[in-house]
Write a protein that holds these residues in place. Structure first.
Motif, PDB file in Angstrom:
ATOM      1  N   GLU A 119       0.839  -1.196   0.000  1.00 13.98           N
ATOM      2  CA  GLU A 119       0.000   0.000   0.000  1.00 13.98           C
ATOM      3  C   GLU A 119       0.883   1.259   0.000  1.00 13.98           C
ATOM      4  N   MET A 120       1.919   1.227   0.860  1.00 15.44           N
ATOM      5  CA  MET A 120       2.842   2.367   0.952  1.00 15.44           C
ATOM      6  C   MET A 120       3.493   2.657  -0.393  1.00 15.44           C
ATOM      7  N   ILE A 121       3.961   1.588  -1.046  1.00 12.95           N
ATOM      8  CA  ILE A 121       4.660   1.745  -2.324  1.00 12.95           C
ATOM      9  C   ILE A 121       3.709   2.326  -3.373  1.00 12.95           C
ATOM     10  N   GLU A 122       2.475   1.832  -3.378  1.00  8.56           N
ATOM     11  CA  GLU A 122       1.511   2.341  -4.360  1.00  8.56           C
ATOM     12  C   GLU A 122       1.155   3.802  -4.063  1.00  8.56           C
ATOM     13  N   ASP A 123       0.922   4.094  -2.787  1.00  8.22           N
ATOM     14  CA  ASP A 123       0.624   5.479  -2.405  1.00  8.22           C
ATOM     15  C   ASP A 123       1.774   6.417  -2.765  1.00  8.22           C
ATOM     16  N   ALA A 124       2.980   5.855  -2.740  1.00  9.22           N
ATOM     17  CA  ALA A 124       4.161   6.674  -3.032  1.00  9.22           C
ATOM     18  C   ALA A 124       4.362   6.843  -4.530  1.00  9.22           C
ATOM     19  N   GLY A 125       3.474   6.230  -5.324  1.00  2.00           N
ATOM     20  CA  GLY A 125       3.568   6.399  -6.767  1.00  2.00           C
ATOM     21  C   GLY A 125       4.215   5.226  -7.491  1.00  2.00           C
ATOM     22  N   GLY A 126       4.559   4.160  -6.750  1.00  2.00           N
ATOM     23  CA  GLY A 126       5.106   2.960  -7.395  1.00  2.00           C
ATOM     24  C   GLY A 126       3.988   2.188  -8.074  1.00  2.00           C
ATOM     25  N   GLU A 127       4.338   1.421  -9.106  1.00  2.00           N
ATOM     26  CA  GLU A 127       3.312   0.647  -9.810  1.00  2.00           C
ATOM     27  C   GLU A 127       3.517  -0.841  -9.590  1.00  2.00           C
ATOM     28  N   ILE A 128       2.403  -1.529  -9.317  1.00  2.00           N
ATOM     29  CA  ILE A 128       2.464  -2.950  -8.984  1.00  2.00           C
ATOM     30  C   ILE A 128       1.827  -3.771 -10.115  1.00  2.00           C
ATOM     31  N   TYR A 129       2.565  -4.741 -10.621  1.00  2.00           N
ATOM     32  CA  TYR A 129       2.037  -5.603 -11.675  1.00  2.00           C
ATOM     33  C   TYR A 129       2.207  -7.073 -11.309  1.00  2.00           C
ATOM     34  N   GLY A 130       1.306  -7.906 -11.850  1.00  2.00           N
ATOM     35  CA  GLY A 130       1.423  -9.351 -11.677  1.00  2.00           C
ATOM     36  C   GLY A 130       1.729  -9.991 -13.015  1.00  2.00           C
ATOM     37  N   CYS A 131       2.279 -11.204 -12.963  1.00  2.58           N
ATOM     38  CA  CYS A 131       2.695 -11.903 -14.176  1.00  2.58           C
ATOM     39  C   CYS A 131       1.557 -12.771 -14.714  1.00  2.58           C
ATOM     40  N   LYS A 132       1.315 -12.650 -15.998  1.00  3.78           N
ATOM     41  CA  LYS A 132       0.205 -13.365 -16.619  1.00  3.78           C
ATOM     42  C   LYS A 132       0.417 -14.879 -16.571  1.00  3.78           C
ATOM     43  N   ALA A 133       1.628 -15.319 -16.878  1.00  3.76           N
ATOM     44  CA  ALA A 133       1.894 -16.758 -16.895  1.00  3.76           C
ATOM     45  C   ALA A 133       1.630 -17.375 -15.523  1.00  3.76           C
ATOM     46  N   ALA A 134       2.136 -16.704 -14.466  1.00  5.59           N
ATOM     47  CA  ALA A 134       1.953 -17.233 -13.119  1.00  5.59           C
ATOM     48  C   ALA A 134       0.481 -17.161 -12.712  1.00  5.59           C
ATOM     49  N   PHE A 135      -0.178 -16.084 -13.128  1.00  7.13           N
ATOM     50  CA  PHE A 135      -1.598 -15.882 -12.819  1.00  7.13           C
ATOM     51  C   PHE A 135      -2.421 -17.050 -13.364  1.00  7.13           C
TER      52      PHE A 135
END
Lengths: 170, 105
Positions: A119-135
């Motif tokens: 949450e902190m990282i996202e609030d700080a403007g970082g972007e979070i992505y997940g991997c399609k293959a693993a998903f």
């Protein structure tokens, strides 16, 4: 010819002193000690004004799954750095105990739990992505993911989003 | 360490431009340092952060982590980044007149 080499060296020197502007961090492990370094680096980057993208793949996906993110554990087996004999590490409860101890130390240093950290990282403007293959491999659904995950992307998308960034694999 | 004039006062700074003695700080110094950091003016919310930093430094001898800061000062992460764009922890510490933050979080 010798001057060409000198010029090349100078060019390298100028490049080396350039500050880091963007990082793209891959988190591929699902243990507590596998996830935190990447999170600390991503948050640290934002604190320095460096753009940060975090890409979770394979077991690293556990860190963005609502049900698992705050239940990650330290591996006490197959982890020689722990200094614990494998058979001892295999005793039921040993991993939970080691995890508990590590979490206590982290709390002392003000390192937040995974969910809060993301949450902190996202609030700080970082972007979070997940991997399609693993998903797909882990048969995950949108609703399994924490709210901060911006998108599930392919490796190609990942490279596209990492344009101009230093890519760090953890 | 080098001394220079800020808002009509002679203030000492370390090599990274953080104030050496936080007691040399006052509102005029804060405003002048903020300008150096590219902030045109300081509002109430800036001062909430600055005062929290100074209070923590006074009590503990070190500035707070960004997590403590956001949790206890009542200024959430997003707002903190908006108030002090770029490198918020460093920028805020510099304007607050306390040393460079030492933690990783």
């Amino acid at each position: 010819m010798s001057t060409a080499i000198l010029e090349e060296e100078n060019a390298l020197k100028t490049k080396a002193s350039e500050p880091v502007k963007r990082v793209s961090i891959i988190i591929s492990k699902g243990t507590l000690d596998g996830v935190y370094p990447g999170l600390i680096m991503a948050n640290g980057a934002r604190m320095e004004g460096i753009e940060a993208t975090v890409f979770f793949t394979f077991f690293g996906m556990n860190a963005i799954l609502k049900k698992k993110m705050d239940k990650l554990k330290v591996a006490t087996v197959g982890n020689p750095a722990m200094g614990m004999p494998t058979l001892l590490g295999a005793i039921p409860g040993m991993s939970s105990f080691a995890t508990h101890m590590m979490k206590k130390e982290m709390d002392r240093l003000d390192i937040p739990p995974v969910s809060e950290f993301i949450e902190m990282i996202e609030d700080a403007g970082g972007e979070i992505y997940g991997c399609k293959a693993a998903f797909e491999m882990f048969h995950l659904k949108e609703e399994d993911l924490c709210a901060q995950v911006k998108e599930i992307i392919t490796v190609g998308d990942f490279y596209e989003k990492s344009a101009g960034a230093q890519i760090i694999f953890t | 360490m080098k001394e220079r004039e800020v808002a009509g006062k002679v203030v000492a700074f370390d090599d990274e431009n953080f104030m050496v003695n936080y007691k040399d700080w006052d509102l005029d110094v804060a405003t002048a340092l903020a300008e150096e950091e590219g902030l045109q003016s300081l509002n109430d919310r800036h001062f909430t952060v600055l005062e929290f930093l100074r209070r923590t430094y006074e009590e503990k001898g070190t500035g707070p982590t960004i997590r403590r800061l956001t949790k206890e000062s009542g200024v959430p992460t997003k707002e903190l980044y908006a108030l002090f764009p770029g490198a918020p922890a460093k920028k805020a510490a510099r304007i607050a007149g306390i040393p460079k933050p030492k933690g990783c979080i």
